[in-house]
Design a protein around this motif. Structure first.
Motif, PDB file in Angstrom:
ATOM      1  N   GLN A  74       5.276 -19.611 -22.497  1.00 13.50           N
ATOM      2  CA  GLN A  74       6.353 -19.544 -21.519  1.00 13.50           C
ATOM      3  C   GLN A  74       5.794 -18.759 -20.327  1.00 13.50           C
ATOM      4  N   HIS A  75       6.107 -19.161 -19.098  1.00  6.84           N
ATOM      5  CA  HIS A  75       5.408 -18.606 -17.936  1.00  6.84           C
ATOM      6  C   HIS A  75       5.584 -17.098 -17.766  1.00  6.84           C
ATOM      7  N   GLU A  76       6.719 -16.526 -18.154  1.00  2.58           N
ATOM      8  CA  GLU A  76       6.877 -15.076 -18.057  1.00  2.58           C
ATOM      9  C   GLU A  76       5.971 -14.370 -19.064  1.00  2.58           C
ATOM     10  N   LEU A  77       5.830 -14.956 -20.233  1.00  4.30           N
ATOM     11  CA  LEU A  77       4.934 -14.385 -21.235  1.00  4.30           C
ATOM     12  C   LEU A  77       3.481 -14.519 -20.788  1.00  4.30           C
ATOM     13  N   ALA A  78       3.135 -15.646 -20.176  1.00  3.21           N
ATOM     14  CA  ALA A  78       1.780 -15.836 -19.663  1.00  3.21           C
ATOM     15  C   ALA A  78       1.444 -14.778 -18.613  1.00  3.21           C
ATOM     16  N   LEU A  79       2.389 -14.468 -17.731  1.00  2.00           N
ATOM     17  CA  LEU A  79       2.172 -13.434 -16.718  1.00  2.00           C
ATOM     18  C   LEU A  79       1.920 -12.087 -17.386  1.00  2.00           C
TER      19      LEU A  79
ATOM     20  N   VAL B 173       0.809 -11.495 -20.479  1.00  2.00           N
ATOM     21  CA  VAL B 173      -0.485 -11.521 -21.172  1.00  2.00           C
ATOM     22  C   VAL B 173      -1.623 -11.391 -20.158  1.00  2.00           C
ATOM     23  N   LEU B 174      -1.524 -12.075 -19.034  1.00  2.00           N
ATOM     24  CA  LEU B 174      -2.551 -11.961 -18.002  1.00  2.00           C
ATOM     25  C   LEU B 174      -2.703 -10.517 -17.539  1.00  2.00           C
ATOM     26  N   LEU B 175      -1.597  -9.860 -17.217  1.00  2.00           N
ATOM     27  CA  LEU B 175      -1.673  -8.483 -16.732  1.00  2.00           C
ATOM     28  C   LEU B 175      -2.244  -7.551 -17.792  1.00  2.00           C
ATOM     29  N   GLU B 176      -1.873  -7.767 -19.047  1.00  2.00           N
ATOM     30  CA  GLU B 176      -2.418  -6.936 -20.118  1.00  2.00           C
ATOM     31  C   GLU B 176      -3.926  -7.115 -20.211  1.00  2.00           C
ATOM     32  N   GLN B 177      -4.400  -8.336 -20.093  1.00  2.00           N
ATOM     33  CA  GLN B 177      -5.838  -8.589 -20.154  1.00  2.00           C
ATOM     34  C   GLN B 177      -6.567  -8.036 -18.936  1.00  2.00           C
TER      35      GLN B 177
ATOM     36  N   VAL C  92       5.202 -17.844 -10.067  1.00  5.16           N
ATOM     37  CA  VAL C  92       6.442 -18.534  -9.728  1.00  5.16           C
ATOM     38  C   VAL C  92       7.584 -17.815 -10.444  1.00  5.16           C
ATOM     39  N   GLY C  93       8.497 -17.283  -9.675  1.00  5.66           N
ATOM     40  CA  GLY C  93       9.679 -16.627 -10.227  1.00  5.66           C
ATOM     41  C   GLY C  93       9.418 -15.229 -10.754  1.00  5.66           C
ATOM     42  N   ARG C  94      10.342 -14.336 -10.475  1.00  2.83           N
ATOM     43  CA  ARG C  94      10.275 -12.988 -11.037  1.00  2.83           C
ATOM     44  C   ARG C  94      10.696 -13.054 -12.500  1.00  2.83           C
ATOM     45  N   PRO C  95      10.105 -12.220 -13.337  1.00  5.39           N
ATOM     46  CA  PRO C  95      10.507 -12.229 -14.748  1.00  5.39           C
ATOM     47  C   PRO C  95      11.990 -11.878 -14.897  1.00  5.39           C
ATOM     48  N   ARG C  96      12.697 -12.702 -15.630  1.00  6.55           N
ATOM     49  CA  ARG C  96      14.121 -12.461 -15.888  1.00  6.55           C
ATOM     50  C   ARG C  96      14.343 -11.888 -17.279  1.00  6.55           C
ATOM     51  N   LEU C  97      13.468 -12.263 -18.210  1.00  6.21           N
ATOM     52  CA  LEU C  97      13.596 -11.745 -19.561  1.00  6.21           C
ATOM     53  C   LEU C  97      13.223 -10.264 -19.530  1.00  6.21           C
ATOM     54  N   GLU C  98      14.056  -9.422 -20.148  1.00  4.63           N
ATOM     55  CA  GLU C  98      13.862  -7.978 -20.045  1.00  4.63           C
ATOM     56  C   GLU C  98      12.494  -7.524 -20.541  1.00  4.63           C
ATOM     57  N   TYR C  99      12.047  -8.063 -21.687  1.00  2.00           N
ATOM     58  CA  TYR C  99      10.747  -7.635 -22.214  1.00  2.00           C
ATOM     59  C   TYR C  99       9.633  -7.964 -21.224  1.00  2.00           C
ATOM     60  N   ALA C 100       9.723  -9.111 -20.584  1.00  3.92           N
ATOM     61  CA  ALA C 100       8.681  -9.519 -19.638  1.00  3.92           C
ATOM     62  C   ALA C 100       8.737  -8.655 -18.387  1.00  3.92           C
ATOM     63  N   ARG C 101       9.921  -8.423 -17.875  1.00  2.00           N
ATOM     64  CA  ARG C 101      10.076  -7.597 -16.679  1.00  2.00           C
ATOM     65  C   ARG C 101       9.532  -6.189 -16.912  1.00  2.00           C
ATOM     66  N   LEU C 102       9.896  -5.585 -18.042  1.00  2.38           N
ATOM     67  CA  LEU C 102       9.423  -4.238 -18.362  1.00  2.38           C
ATOM     68  C   LEU C 102       7.911  -4.217 -18.579  1.00  2.38           C
ATOM     69  N   GLY C 103       7.393  -5.232 -19.263  1.00  8.54           N
ATOM     70  CA  GLY C 103       5.952  -5.310 -19.503  1.00  8.54           C
ATOM     71  C   GLY C 103       5.164  -5.492 -18.227  1.00  8.54           C
ATOM     72  N   VAL C 104       5.659  -6.324 -17.331  1.00  9.12           N
ATOM     73  CA  VAL C 104       4.993  -6.548 -16.044  1.00  9.12           C
ATOM     74  C   VAL C 104       4.972  -5.247 -15.247  1.00  9.12           C
ATOM     75  N   GLU C 105       6.082  -4.518 -15.246  1.00  7.11           N
ATOM     76  CA  GLU C 105       6.125  -3.227 -14.551  1.00  7.11           C
ATOM     77  C   GLU C 105       5.128  -2.248 -15.168  1.00  7.11           C
ATOM     78  N   LEU C 106       5.110  -2.155 -16.490  1.00  2.00           N
ATOM     79  CA  LEU C 106       4.224  -1.231 -17.189  1.00  2.00           C
ATOM     80  C   LEU C 106       2.761  -1.533 -16.896  1.00  2.00           C
ATOM     81  N   TYR C 107       2.360  -2.797 -17.077  1.00  5.20           N
ATOM     82  CA  TYR C 107       0.952  -3.130 -16.850  1.00  5.20           C
ATOM     83  C   TYR C 107       0.581  -3.102 -15.378  1.00  5.20           C
ATOM     84  N   GLY C 108       1.531  -3.384 -14.498  1.00  2.00           N
ATOM     85  CA  GLY C 108       1.259  -3.225 -13.068  1.00  2.00           C
ATOM     86  C   GLY C 108       0.905  -1.783 -12.741  1.00  2.00           C
ATOM     87  N   GLU C 109       1.674  -0.836 -13.288  1.00  2.00           N
ATOM     88  CA  GLU C 109       1.393   0.595 -13.080  1.00  2.00           C
ATOM     89  C   GLU C 109       0.032   0.967 -13.672  1.00  2.00           C
TER      90      GLU C 109
END
Length: 135
Positions: free
Chosen positions: A108-113, A115-119, A6-23
């Motif tokens: 917080q849901h962006e942090l949960a996303l 952490v999930l991707l990192e795992q 739910v929702g794209r990450p808005r917090l910069e650290y979360a957005r960058l982390g999601v991009e990094l782990y997605g790659e």
């Protein structure tokens, strides 16, 4: 593998982390990362998939334990569902194949996303024969 949040990450650290782990994940396996506006939109995006719903009241695993659990689902379509600030509708929680807690703490849901991707990345590196403690 599908991750629906739910929702794209808005917090910069979360957005960058999601991009990094997605790659990183995509080096090992296909990843569909989908974002919806509301929790009620999660269920349709998981149609035809085993539903793993992130929930602080869910089952806790170690990284290796989650790896072993997911090995049992290998070959099946799996969707990880990350709710927003309001959590998940009770109907979705009840139909989940697994309620997964990343921590006994409320995240917080962006942090949960993130952490999930990192795992998931660690689990894929385990499957590839790499030690899980190294990113």
């Amino acid at each position: 593998m599908r991750v629906v949040a739910v929702g794209r990450p808005r917090l910069e650290y979360a957005r960058l982390g999601v991009e990094l782990y997605g790659e990183r994940i995509r080096r090992y396996a296909p990843l569909e990362l989908l974002f919806v506006r509301e929790a009620k939109e999660l269920r349709p995006k998981a149609e035809g998939h085993r539903k793993i719903v992130l929930d602080e009241r869910g089952r806790l695993f170690t990284t290796e334990g989650l790896y072993r659990f997911l090995l049992g689902l290998e070959g099946e379509r799996v969707a990880f569902l990350v709710g927003g600030a309001e959590g998940h509708p009770e109907a979705l929680r009840k139909e989940a194949d697994l309620l997964l807690a990343l921590s006994p703490l409320t995240l917080q849901h962006e942090l949960a996303l993130l952490v999930l991707l990192e795992q998931l990345y660690r689990i894929l590196t385990l499957r590839a024969g790499h030690p899980y403690h190294r990113p």
